[in-house]
Design an enzyme around this catalytic site. Structure first.
Site, PDB file in Angstrom:
ATOM      1  N   GLU A 269       7.597 157.374  96.945  1.00 19.23           N
ATOM      2  CA  GLU A 269       6.748 156.707  98.227  1.00 19.23           C
ATOM      3  C   GLU A 269       5.665 157.630  98.402  1.00 19.23           C
ATOM      4  O   GLU A 269       4.628 157.075  98.716  1.00 19.23           O
ATOM      5  CB  GLU A 269       7.748 156.605  99.366  1.00 19.23           C
ATOM      6  CG  GLU A 269       8.786 155.422  98.639  1.00 19.23           C
ATOM      7  CD  GLU A 269       8.188 154.033  98.345  1.00 19.23           C
ATOM      8  OE1 GLU A 269       7.107 153.724  99.080  1.00 19.23           O
ATOM      9  OE2 GLU A 269       9.046 153.179  97.651  1.00 19.23           O
TER      10      GLU A 269
ATOM     11  N   SER B 134      22.383 118.009  77.719  1.00 23.13           N
ATOM     12  CA  SER B 134      21.484 116.884  78.007  1.00 23.13           C
ATOM     13  C   SER B 134      20.580 116.779  79.301  1.00 23.13           C
ATOM     14  O   SER B 134      19.963 115.719  79.352  1.00 23.13           O
ATOM     15  CB  SER B 134      22.380 115.743  77.662  1.00 23.13           C
ATOM     16  OG  SER B 134      23.019 115.776  76.323  1.00 23.13           O
TER      17      SER B 134
END
Length: 871
Positions: free
Chosen positions: A110, A384
């Site tokens: 950082e 399906s």
């Protein structure tokens, strides 16, 4: 001389003109340089003034805000607050308790120059400015760890000059007021790690169940990499992304000299998932209300670049429908489930707007559940339920198929293979309409449809919904995809069918309002047409039939216009063998259904793919859940029916015709179907396959009288109509003594015995062939009997008499079949006498007998038209 002088004078002037000095380039450079300096001074003064102004409006430093996250408020669709995020207990860690290796991992990732700058890293800032010039403002940040503390404590997350100026000013002030170690401690405990987890100490317990001092290097690297994108790098949800981020952190630690090459490689070799706290060991905490929905909100914040904004005390205006959410959670936490471990997910979407009304992330979902099945599950086969999205939807969209389009359900193989395409019942049912193929979920017609549509068109169609299922192949037609979709994505896609083809990517946030109560950010929700309204309605109308006569009758709701599709996935043969699964095993079941108000998708299955479902109770679970939720949230709310657009027309066709033709008046009812067509594509030709039925008149009708039994035997022949084979009944009638004709009996035989005929009466028998409502012309024959006997007419069962059989000689007379019948004509009805027959005997008045109709002689040659002689 004068000419020479003039010439010299001219030359002198020319030389003077050539030697006339030009304005030097250095002069222009000097002027430009001075101008730039002046411009820079002006800009600096203006910038300094603006910075001073912005700094003067910056908030005061507040130690409590510096150390504690400010929890955001979440409002539902009605503007009512339903949760505050991050209000759970947190593990606060002092600087002295932070392991050095943990600090090294964080700073390497950082802010590597944290201990060298004074709150603003001007070296890093210069690099960021250069990147912003080349890639656009905001493309790369230069925030130090100190600036992040300021932003998360006092400022908004918006990328503006004002915020950056205030952030820099306050960062310098913070550095002057606090020691570096204190600032690091603030960051360490305040930073958002994931979801509702703040601070590294809390994250250590949440993800590993450990104190910070007990973490290994690879675990520290995972945590250190998370603040950049908290939800994306959550190792519970996205282990692959977390793995890549961990390796980057270890590389940066090595780059800055914090670990050796050997330590880096050893830590990179440890998979992220190997050291995470197992799910059954995670300590359950009291979650907020509607935790599954909050997960969606947090992910959407992250997606829109506002992941860190939840530390800023923002107010989030969401799309939550509390009634729908409560019903979803009530259903998922009920006792309707067939087993304890089976899972389900529910997504409820507003059909018209795409707003997420409710989310069911799983059964008994809480704040500590890492996997939200409604959103995170994108690897399970849709079965399906994919058929409308890559088969039939594209067929209507690109090929203008009607709902009556003819498809043949027969055995085929996938192109270029010997693998047979199978239906769920193992049978093939021949020619059928697209409507029948879809609502009965036949696999072969689905594959054939995709073959005609083409994989390119199919992929392009489903991509319109923002869904990526990977490469589309023929097996994709029935759910065989390398990637899948989440229940939220599926509900959003089906909503477009119910919204005239308009799709909005599902969303949970309308806007966020910052802590000042004035600044807000509205979220842009992309709405676009993804199909023609004709496609949307034709597919919807077919999907209505799924719930009335197809595979999802259990999901039907009385009085509600619902369309939907069920889906069941299968294991591969390799999985069946590897996991020793029974033939009845299946891993996933789905149901996606929608009305004009809501689109709901439900998934059910076990978290582990190799744990199968086998029972019908498991198979129909999504339909049961759907019905429970949809009926409840629709109760008392007006739900319009789906409306047919002007682009769609109806036509009654004759099934099986190719190309489709209109049914004629002679088409059998079972072959007629009223189907939907894109306007302009409906058939105009009337089928002539079934012509008007014309039945032939029964032929060779004869009647034989048996005097002993007083019975008559009727027999006839019948020829079927040309080119048609029809079922025929024969209606036999009789008229007695010129009275009205009455039906004796209908039979499918070609003969009938009539008993107990009354002597002295004349009978006219008629036979008519009948098929449905079509009747032939009658065939008639008469029989006159002698004498009077008071008996009733009786009818025996129909027979097929032998054509040559001659019952007892009913005439018992001497008449010949040459028209010279005998009889004295003595005026009585007995016909006494055996005269030589001049054709006028036997009538009471001595008049001439009626000419007998053709074909009324008995087999033995005696005439039926004579009165019977005396015994």
């Amino acid at each position: 001389m004068s000419e020479q002088k003039t010439t010299r004078e001219q030359r002198r002037k020319q030389v003077q003109r050539k030697k006339q000095p030009k304005k030097p380039i250095k002069l222009w450079v000097k002027r430009i340089f001075i101008s730039l300096i002046l411009l820079g001074v002006i800009v600096a003064i203006a910038g300094g003034s603006l910075f001073a102004y912005y700094a003067s409006t910056a908030p005061e430093l507040d130690e409590q805000l510096l150390k504690d996250p400010i929890s955001p408020k979440l409002l539902d669709a009605n503007g009512e607050e339903f949760a505050t995020v991050g209000s759970e207990s947190r593990e606060y860690v002092t600087y002295d308790e932070i392991p050095q290796m943990m600090e090294d991992a964080i700073l390497s990732t950082e802010d590597a120059r944290f201990y060298e700058h004074g709150g603003v890293d001007f070296l890093r800032l210069g690099k960021a400015v250069l990147a912003n010039f080349t890639s656009g403002f905001g493309s790369q940040g230069a925030s130090t760890l100190t600036q992040q503390v300021i932003k998360n404590s006092f400022l908004t997350n918006e990328k503006t000059l004002k915020r950056k100026a205030q952030e820099a000013y306050l960062a310098v002030q913070l550095e002057r007021k606090y020691e570096k170690e204190e600032i690091f401690e603030m960051y360490f405990n305040k930073v958002l790690m994931s979801g509702r987890i703040y601070g590294f100490g809390t994250a250590s317990q949440y993800f590993y169940g450990k104190e910070l001092k007990d973490l290994t290097l690879d675990q520290m690297a995972v945590l250190a990499g998370m603040p950049q994108s908290p939800n994306n790098y959550n190792p519970f949800k996205n282990p692959d992304l977390a793995e890549k981020r961990k390796d980057i952190v270890l590389h940066l630690m090595n780059l800055h000299g914090k670990i050796t090459d050997e330590e880096m490689k050893a830590a990179q070799a440890i998979p992220v998932e190997d050291s995470l706290l197992p799910e059954d060991q995670r300590v359950a905490k009291q979650g907020s209300k509607y935790d599954a929905f909050i997960d969606i909100v947090l992910d959407e914040l992250e997606k829109n670049g506002d992941g860190e904004a939840i530390s800023e005390g923002i107010t989030i205006h969401t799309t939550l429908d509390p009634n729908a959410q409560e019903q979803v959670e009530k259903t998922l936490n009920s006792d309707m489930f067939p087993t304890e471990d089976i899972q389900s997910a529910v997504a409820v979407i507003d059909t018209k707007t795409g707003a997420i009304a409710a989310v069911g992330g799983g059964r008994n979902y809480g704040a500590d559940r890492g996997f939200n099945f409604a959103q995170d599950m994108k690897t399970r086969s849709p079965g399906s339920t994919i058929k409308p999205l890559i088969d039939y939807g594209p067929a209507v969209e690109f090929l203008d198929w009607s709902s009556g389009h003819t498809i043949v359900d027969n055995q085929i193989t996938y192109t270029g293979t010997e693998q047979v395409v199978r239906n769920f019942d193992g049978k093939y049912k021949g020619s059928m309409t697209m409507r029948e193929a879809l609502y009965n979920s036949r696999n072969v017609p689905a594959v054939k449809t995709l073959q005609e549509v083409g994989t390119k068109n199919a992929k392009e169609f489903i991509n319109r919904f923002g869904i990526d299922i990977g490469n589309v192949t023929e097996s994709s037609a029935i759910g065989g995809t390398s990637k899948s979709m989440s229940p939220i994505q599926m509900a959003g896609a089906y909503a477009a069918f119910g919204n005239n083809g308009i799709h909005t990517e599902p969303y949970a946030i309308n806007k966020i309002v910052y802590r000042d109560g004035k600044t807000e950010k509205k979220y842009d929700h992309k709405t676009k047409p993804v199909m023609k309204d004709s496609t949307a309605y034709i597919v919807t109308d077919v999907l209505r039939d799924v719930l009335t006569k197809g595979t999802a009758k259990r999901a039907a709701i009385s009085g509600l216009d619902v369309a939907g599709k069920s889906g069941t996935s299968n294991y591969s043969s390799q999985q069946m063998d590897e996991w020793n699964l029974p033939d009845s095993a299946f891993p996933d079941v789905w149901f996606a259904g929608y009305t004009t108000n809501y689109s709901i998708t439900v998934w059910s299955g076990y978290p582990e793919l190799k744990t199968p479902m086998t029972t019908n109770e498991e198979r129909y679970l999504p339909q049961t859940i759907f019905k429970e939720v949809m009926s409840s949230i629709s109760n008392g709310k007006s739900t319009e029916r789906f409306s047919k657009p002007n682009s769609v027309v109806e036509a009654t066709i004759e099934k099986g015709t190719s190309p489709l033709q209109l049914a004629s008046e002679f088409t059998p009812d079972e072959l007629k179907a009223t189907e939907l067509f894109v306007k302009g594509t409906e058939p105009t030709v009337v089928s002539e396959h079934f012509k008007q039925l014309e039945l032939n008149t029964p032929s060779n009708l004869t009647v034989d009288f048996d005097e002993i039994t007083s019975s008559a035997t009727l027999s006839w022949d019948f020829e079927q109509p040309k080119d048609q084979e029809v079922d025929v009944q024969f209606e036999v009638s009789v008229a007695i003594d010129n009275g009205p004709s009455e039906v004796l009996q209908s039979t499918n035989q070609k003969g009938l015995i009539v008993q107990s005929l009354i002597p002295g009466s004349t009978y006219v028998f008629s036979v008519v062939a009948v098929s449905d409502e079509v009747r032939s012309e009658p065939a008639s024959i008469s029989l006159t009997l002698e004498g009077v006997v008071e008996e009733d007419l009786e009818i025996m069962e129909p027979i097929d008499p032998a054509p040559d059989e001659n019952p007892a000689d009913g005439n018992n007379g001497n008449g010949n079949n040459n028209g010279t019948e005998t009889g004295n004509g003595n005026g009585n009805n007995n016909g006494n006498g055996n005269g030589n027959g001049d054709g006028n005997g036997g009538n009471p008045d001595g008049g001439e007998n009626e000419t007998p109709p053709e074909g009324t002689t008995n087999p033995d040659g005696s005439s039926n038209e004579n009165t019977s002689p005396n015994p």
